[in-house]
Design a protein around this motif. Structure first.
Motif, PDB file in Angstrom:
ATOM      1  N   VAL A  27       0.836  -1.189   0.000  1.00  0.00           N
ATOM      2  CA  VAL A  27       0.000   0.000   0.000  1.00  0.00           C
ATOM      3  C   VAL A  27       0.877   1.247   0.000  1.00  0.00           C
ATOM      4  CG1 VAL A  27      -0.163   0.030   2.531  1.00  0.00           C
ATOM      5  CG2 VAL A  27      -1.958   1.120   1.164  1.00  0.00           C
ATOM      6  N   GLU A  28       0.410   2.296  -0.654  1.00  0.00           N
ATOM      7  CA  GLU A  28       1.094   3.590  -0.658  1.00  0.00           C
ATOM      8  C   GLU A  28       0.330   4.519   0.282  1.00  0.00           C
ATOM      9  OE1 GLU A  28       3.903   6.470  -1.591  1.00  0.00           O
ATOM     10  OE2 GLU A  28       3.892   4.495  -2.537  1.00  0.00           O
ATOM     11  N   ILE A  29       0.989   4.962   1.340  1.00  0.00           N
ATOM     12  CA  ILE A  29       0.343   5.802   2.352  1.00  0.00           C
ATOM     13  C   ILE A  29       0.669   7.270   2.083  1.00  0.00           C
ATOM     14  CG2 ILE A  29       0.034   6.215   4.818  1.00  0.00           C
ATOM     15  CD1 ILE A  29      -0.747   3.396   3.915  1.00  0.00           C
ATOM     16  N   PRO A  30      -0.336   8.112   1.919  1.00  0.00           N
ATOM     17  CA  PRO A  30      -0.079   9.528   1.630  1.00  0.00           C
ATOM     18  C   PRO A  30       0.357  10.291   2.879  1.00  0.00           C
ATOM     19  CG  PRO A  30      -2.430   9.156   1.870  1.00  0.00           C
ATOM     20  CD  PRO A  30      -1.780   7.803   1.952  1.00  0.00           C
ATOM     21  N   LYS A  31       0.761  11.517   2.678  1.00  0.00           N
ATOM     22  CA  LYS A  31       1.138  12.379   3.802  1.00  0.00           C
ATOM     23  C   LYS A  31      -0.079  12.657   4.664  1.00  0.00           C
ATOM     24  CE  LYS A  31       2.346  16.606   2.804  1.00  0.00           C
ATOM     25  NZ  LYS A  31       3.190  17.733   2.323  1.00  0.00           N
ATOM     26  N   MET A  32       0.082  12.571   5.978  1.00  0.00           N
ATOM     27  CA  MET A  32      -1.010  12.810   6.925  1.00  0.00           C
ATOM     28  C   MET A  32      -0.501  13.657   8.085  1.00  0.00           C
ATOM     29  SD  MET A  32      -2.733   9.017   7.255  1.00  0.00           S
ATOM     30  CE  MET A  32      -3.140   8.019   5.820  1.00  0.00           C
ATOM     31  N   ASN A  33      -1.417  14.343   8.731  1.00  0.00           N
ATOM     32  CA  ASN A  33      -1.104  15.104   9.941  1.00  0.00           C
ATOM     33  C   ASN A  33      -1.611  14.341  11.164  1.00  0.00           C
ATOM     34  OD1 ASN A  33       0.027  17.250   8.476  1.00  0.00           O
ATOM     35  ND2 ASN A  33      -1.966  18.233   8.237  1.00  0.00           N
ATOM     36  N   TYR A  34      -0.846  14.428  12.238  1.00  0.00           N
ATOM     37  CA  TYR A  34      -1.177  13.697  13.458  1.00  0.00           C
ATOM     38  C   TYR A  34      -1.014  14.580  14.699  1.00  0.00           C
ATOM     39  CZ  TYR A  34      -0.379   9.414  10.654  1.00  0.00           C
ATOM     40  OH  TYR A  34      -0.418   8.428   9.701  1.00  0.00           O
ATOM     41  N   GLU A  40     -18.249  17.030  11.175  1.00  0.00           N
ATOM     42  CA  GLU A  40     -18.237  16.117  12.321  1.00  0.00           C
ATOM     43  C   GLU A  40     -17.535  14.818  11.930  1.00  0.00           C
ATOM     44  OE1 GLU A  40     -21.331  15.769  15.258  1.00  0.00           O
ATOM     45  OE2 GLU A  40     -22.607  17.018  13.972  1.00  0.00           O
ATOM     46  N   PHE A  41     -16.716  14.316  12.835  1.00  0.00           N
ATOM     47  CA  PHE A  41     -15.937  13.122  12.537  1.00  0.00           C
ATOM     48  C   PHE A  41     -15.785  12.252  13.777  1.00  0.00           C
ATOM     49  CE2 PHE A  41     -13.024  16.348  14.005  1.00  0.00           C
ATOM     50  CZ  PHE A  41     -12.108  15.678  14.793  1.00  0.00           C
ATOM     51  N   VAL A  42     -15.609  10.975  13.531  1.00  0.00           N
ATOM     52  CA  VAL A  42     -15.265  10.027  14.593  1.00  0.00           C
ATOM     53  C   VAL A  42     -13.764  10.129  14.817  1.00  0.00           C
ATOM     54  CG1 VAL A  42     -15.184   7.584  15.239  1.00  0.00           C
ATOM     55  CG2 VAL A  42     -17.135   8.474  13.932  1.00  0.00           C
ATOM     56  N   VAL A  43     -13.346  10.264  16.068  1.00  0.00           N
ATOM     57  CA  VAL A  43     -11.905  10.325  16.350  1.00  0.00           C
ATOM     58  C   VAL A  43     -11.246   9.048  15.831  1.00  0.00           C
ATOM     59  CG1 VAL A  43     -10.149  10.352  18.168  1.00  0.00           C
ATOM     60  CG2 VAL A  43     -12.149  11.849  18.341  1.00  0.00           C
ATOM     61  N   MET A  88      11.757  -0.035  24.557  1.00  0.00           N
ATOM     62  CA  MET A  88      10.980   0.464  23.423  1.00  0.00           C
ATOM     63  C   MET A  88      10.896   1.992  23.413  1.00  0.00           C
ATOM     64  SD  MET A  88       7.811  -2.191  22.890  1.00  0.00           S
ATOM     65  CE  MET A  88       8.075  -3.768  22.085  1.00  0.00           C
ATOM     66  N   HIS A  89      11.076   2.550  22.226  1.00  0.00           N
ATOM     67  CA  HIS A  89      10.797   3.964  21.977  1.00  0.00           C
ATOM     68  C   HIS A  89       9.519   4.022  21.148  1.00  0.00           C
ATOM     69  CE1 HIS A  89      14.856   5.588  23.093  1.00  0.00           C
ATOM     70  NE2 HIS A  89      15.167   4.307  22.898  1.00  0.00           N
ATOM     71  N   PHE A  90       8.761   5.075  21.316  1.00  0.00           N
ATOM     72  CA  PHE A  90       7.507   5.148  20.570  1.00  0.00           C
ATOM     73  C   PHE A  90       7.113   6.593  20.282  1.00  0.00           C
ATOM     74  CE2 PHE A  90       6.495   4.898  25.117  1.00  0.00           C
ATOM     75  CZ  PHE A  90       5.722   6.024  25.301  1.00  0.00           C
ATOM     76  N   ILE A  91       6.300   6.732  19.246  1.00  0.00           N
ATOM     77  CA  ILE A  91       5.569   7.966  18.992  1.00  0.00           C
ATOM     78  C   ILE A  91       4.116   7.564  18.920  1.00  0.00           C
ATOM     79  CG2 ILE A  91       5.299  10.012  17.540  1.00  0.00           C
ATOM     80  CD1 ILE A  91       7.975   9.350  16.239  1.00  0.00           C
ATOM     81  N   SER A  92       3.346   7.915  19.933  1.00  0.00           N
ATOM     82  CA  SER A  92       1.914   7.635  19.938  1.00  0.00           C
ATOM     83  C   SER A  92       1.219   8.720  19.130  1.00  0.00           C
ATOM     84  CB  SER A  92       1.368   7.631  21.372  1.00  0.00           C
ATOM     85  OG  SER A  92       1.956   6.603  22.127  1.00  0.00           O
ATOM     86  N   VAL A  93       0.293   8.327  18.240  1.00  0.00           N
ATOM     87  CA  VAL A  93      -0.338   9.307  17.360  1.00  0.00           C
ATOM     88  C   VAL A  93      -1.820   9.032  17.175  1.00  0.00           C
ATOM     89  CG1 VAL A  93       1.815   9.728  16.082  1.00  0.00           C
ATOM     90  CG2 VAL A  93       0.190   8.035  15.221  1.00  0.00           C
ATOM     91  N   ILE A  94      -2.560  10.097  16.859  1.00  0.00           N
ATOM     92  CA  ILE A  94      -3.936  10.017  16.377  1.00  0.00           C
ATOM     93  C   ILE A  94      -4.024  10.922  15.154  1.00  0.00           C
ATOM     94  CG2 ILE A  94      -6.362  10.564  16.827  1.00  0.00           C
ATOM     95  CD1 ILE A  94      -5.895   9.906  19.758  1.00  0.00           C
ATOM     96  N   ARG A  95      -4.577  10.410  14.081  1.00  0.00           N
ATOM     97  CA  ARG A  95      -4.665  11.185  12.849  1.00  0.00           C
ATOM     98  C   ARG A  95      -5.565  12.407  13.021  1.00  0.00           C
ATOM     99  NH1 ARG A  95      -6.683   9.034   6.856  1.00  0.00           N
ATOM    100  NH2 ARG A  95      -6.304  11.017   5.774  1.00  0.00           N
TER     101      ARG A  95
END
Length: 212
Positions: free
Chosen positions: A22-29, A74-77, A101-108
């Protein structure tokens, strides 16, 4: 009806339990960085989740307040996601050493939410929730070409699914491309507090590139 990213972009959030490219486009988080065992009851990972949802719901409910976001609908988180790595592991994860473990937790974030809207949400949440949101950042990330698969069951059993993904990628002319900027990626479609471990659904995604 509120816009649901999982339903509208099934190719990103509801893949089959067979590997696919799959090709994932640029997104903001909305993003928070941290380190440590994600299973630790009062650990840093659990704290980052609270911070993320605090900002996500402040933005979601902004249309009811005085702050107006252009193009708001209106959107679902969207679901919680995480980028994971361990130092010196060349992209692999040692599930027996979770403290490393290192992590970056994200929500779009919806595309209409700008950096200035995000800054407002940080200020608003800090004021209303009396918490420190200074660790939360606006992250723009272009994941690009990846192999992904739906994983069912325990997080500790992920290596089985990961092996299938890597075999599939190699058979189709790709190789793993995990780097300091491209990570092991998980999208959590189930709440482990409410779901039997055997029924947990997690999207696993790894960056890849063409074999030269």
């Amino acid at each position: 009806m509120a816009f649901d990213y999982k339903k509208e972009y099934k190719e990103f959030y509801i893949p089959k339990n067979k590997p696919s490219i799959v090709e994932i486009p640029k997104m903001n988080y909305i993003a928070v960085r941290g380190q440590g065992n994600p299973n630790e009851e009062n650990g840093d990972y659990k704290k980052t989740i609270g911070l993320l949802y605090g900002i996500a719901y402040t933005i979601k409910m902004s249309y009811k307040g005085t702050h107006k976001i252009d193009g708001f609908f209106e959107f679902v988180v969207p679901p919680l996601e995480g980028f994971w790595w361990q130092e010196g592991m060349n992209g692999t994860i040692n599930y027996k050493n979770k403290d490393a473990m290192h992590f970056i937790s994200v929500i779009r974030l919806p595309d209409f939410v700008t950096k200035s809207d995000f800054d407002w949400a940080i200020e608003e949440a800090t004021k209303k929730k009396k918490d420190d949101f200074s660790r939360v950042e606006f992250l723009t990330y272009h994941e690009g070409l990846c192999v992904q698969c739906m994983h069912f069951g325990s997080y500790d059993d992920e290596p089985i699914t990961v092996d299938l993904m890597h075999q599939y990628a190699k058979a189709n002319g790709y190789e793993l491309d995990i780097t300091g900027e491209r990570y092991h990626h998980e999208i959590y479609l189930s709440d482990p507090r409410k779901c039997d471990e055997a029924k947990l659904k997690t999207v696993i995604r790894h960056p890849i590139k063409r074999i030269k």
